[in-house]
Scaffold this motif. Structure first.
Motif, PDB file in Angstrom:
ATOM      1  N   SER A  94       0.843  -1.199   0.000  1.00 54.14           N
ATOM      2  CA  SER A  94       0.000   0.000   0.000  1.00 54.14           C
ATOM      3  C   SER A  94       0.879   1.249   0.000  1.00 54.14           C
ATOM      4  CB  SER A  94      -0.911   0.004   1.223  1.00 54.14           C
ATOM      5  OG  SER A  94      -0.175   0.328   2.392  1.00 54.14           O
ATOM      6  N   ASP A  96       0.767   3.453   2.329  1.00 57.02           N
ATOM      7  CA  ASP A  96       0.817   3.917   3.711  1.00 57.02           C
ATOM      8  C   ASP A  96       2.193   4.498   4.029  1.00 57.02           C
ATOM      9  OD1 ASP A  96      -0.182   3.914   6.581  1.00 57.02           O
ATOM     10  OD2 ASP A  96       1.600   2.649   6.765  1.00 57.02           O
ATOM     11  N   ASP A 101       0.831  -2.837   5.949  1.00 58.32           N
ATOM     12  CA  ASP A 101      -0.292  -3.233   5.112  1.00 58.32           C
ATOM     13  C   ASP A 101      -1.178  -4.241   5.831  1.00 58.32           C
ATOM     14  OD1 ASP A 101       1.264  -1.930   3.055  1.00 58.32           O
ATOM     15  OD2 ASP A 101       2.367  -3.813   2.803  1.00 58.32           O
ATOM     16  N   THR A 136      -3.473   6.270   2.748  1.00 59.02           N
ATOM     17  CA  THR A 136      -3.586   5.449   3.955  1.00 59.02           C
ATOM     18  C   THR A 136      -3.483   3.992   3.539  1.00 59.02           C
ATOM     19  OG1 THR A 136      -4.896   5.048   5.947  1.00 59.02           O
ATOM     20  CG2 THR A 136      -6.118   5.316   3.880  1.00 59.02           C
ATOM     21  N   ARG A 137      -3.662   3.094   4.490  1.00 61.83           N
ATOM     22  CA  ARG A 137      -3.587   1.668   4.175  1.00 61.83           C
ATOM     23  C   ARG A 137      -4.734   1.262   3.256  1.00 61.83           C
ATOM     24  NH1 ARG A 137      -1.938   2.364   9.708  1.00 61.83           N
ATOM     25  NH2 ARG A 137      -4.124   2.667  10.240  1.00 61.83           N
TER      26      ARG A 137
END
Length: 310
Positions: A94, A96, A101, A136-137
């Motif tokens: 991801s 993030d 993740d 974000t995730r």
């Protein structure tokens, strides 16, 4: 009978390379995260599932995970007992900022992976000194087949409540997007499981709303509402007990005619994975407390649901 579980494993990172300078930031953000601590962490996580197996006589057939950094840590994990390389991995990197993740493990002897997708979210960022969007995730979407049943699984780790809950609008947006997908699947007669660390308790407005359709019909059941109402928690923040880790299921799991009917839900709070400190009795035995290495398992307990015929 089968178990479906979810576990926030608390910062499962590969060992950090030696920094060029002592004050350089590390990839993991952890203090002195080396090969020895990494291997201890892997064995600790594997041991949790060994304990689950000993209690139930079998392992979960599907496992949602959060706070894993990259596929390699998952490949290292599933080589250990009790997994013994018999579990498949669903994972995407991801965007993030901390590089953590969500992922899904599944028993290849029981479950077939049909499809998967990383659902990525972008948010406007008003800080002119950084990128013009926040990330974000991902939410991981997996389509699995068990016997003749197709199961749609969403695995989430929603933005945290830090900084006076500045991330609440992001959680609302993500849950609304996932809710739309779930409604489409449920209306088509599909089985759906939504699991994750939601950074909200089961009675919070956002998590109550996602249980209902546009006409206020019930589309998901959250068995963790009852657990939370009776003082059962999966993690803690200072003195507060929290049940951020939850598994929600479509109404189709509550019919007696299915192969996978809901039986019960629980939090795996085995004494062996709980804190040894009397001050924190009944809480998870975590890997770190701030910068202090404790050598424990995670700052969350795993959660699970039991599925199948009685």
């Amino acid at each position: 009978m089968e178990l479906f579980s979810f576990y926030n494993v608390e910062n499962l990172f590969l060992p950090d390379p030696e920094p060029r300078h002592k004050l350089d930031p590390t990839i993991s953000g952890l203090r002195n995260w080396d090969e020895r601590k990494y291997k201890n962490k892997l064995h600790k996580i594997a041991h949790v599932f060994q304990l689950i197996k000993e209690q139930n006589d079998f392992l979960p057939f599907i496992i949602g995970l959060s706070e894993v950094s990259g596929r390699e840590v998952l490949e290292d994990l599933i080589q250990l007992e009790p997994f013994n390389s018999e579990y498949g991995i669903v994972h995407y990197n991801s965007k993030d900022e901390r590089k953590v993740d969500v992922a899904l493990l599944y028993d290849k002897n029981k479950v077939e992976l049909i499809d998967s997708e990383a659902i990525t979210f972008f948010f406007e960022n008003n800080n002119k000194n950084t990128e013009n969007y926040d990330t974000t995730r991902d939410v991981l979407y997996s389509v699995l087949k068990y016997k003749d049943e197709v199961i749609n699984v969403f695995t989430a780790h929603l933005p945290s409540k830090r900084e006076k809950d500045i991330n609440r609008p992001k959680r609302i947006f993500i849950l609304n997007q996932i809710r739309d997908r779930i409604l489409n699947l449920v209306n088509a007669g599909e089985h759906v499981i939504l699991c994750g660390d939601f950074n909200e308790n089961p009675d919070d407005e956002n998590l109550v709303k996602i249980l209902y359709g546009n006409s206020q019909e019930k589309v998901l059941e959250n068995p963790f509402q009852q657990l939370f109402s009776t003082g059962n928690y999966s993690t803690f923040h200072y003195k507060s007990g929290l049940l951020f880790d939850q598994i929600m299921l479509s109404e189709s799991f509550f019919k007696d005619d299915g192969i996978l009917s809901f039986q019960n839900a629980g939090i795996f709070r085995c004494e062996k994975i709980s804190s040894h400190d009397k001050k924190f009795e009944g809480r998870p035995f975590r890997t770190y407390s701030g910068t202090r290495y404790l050598g424990g398992y995670s700052d969350h307990f795993p959660v699970y649901v039991t599925l199948g015929k009685v």
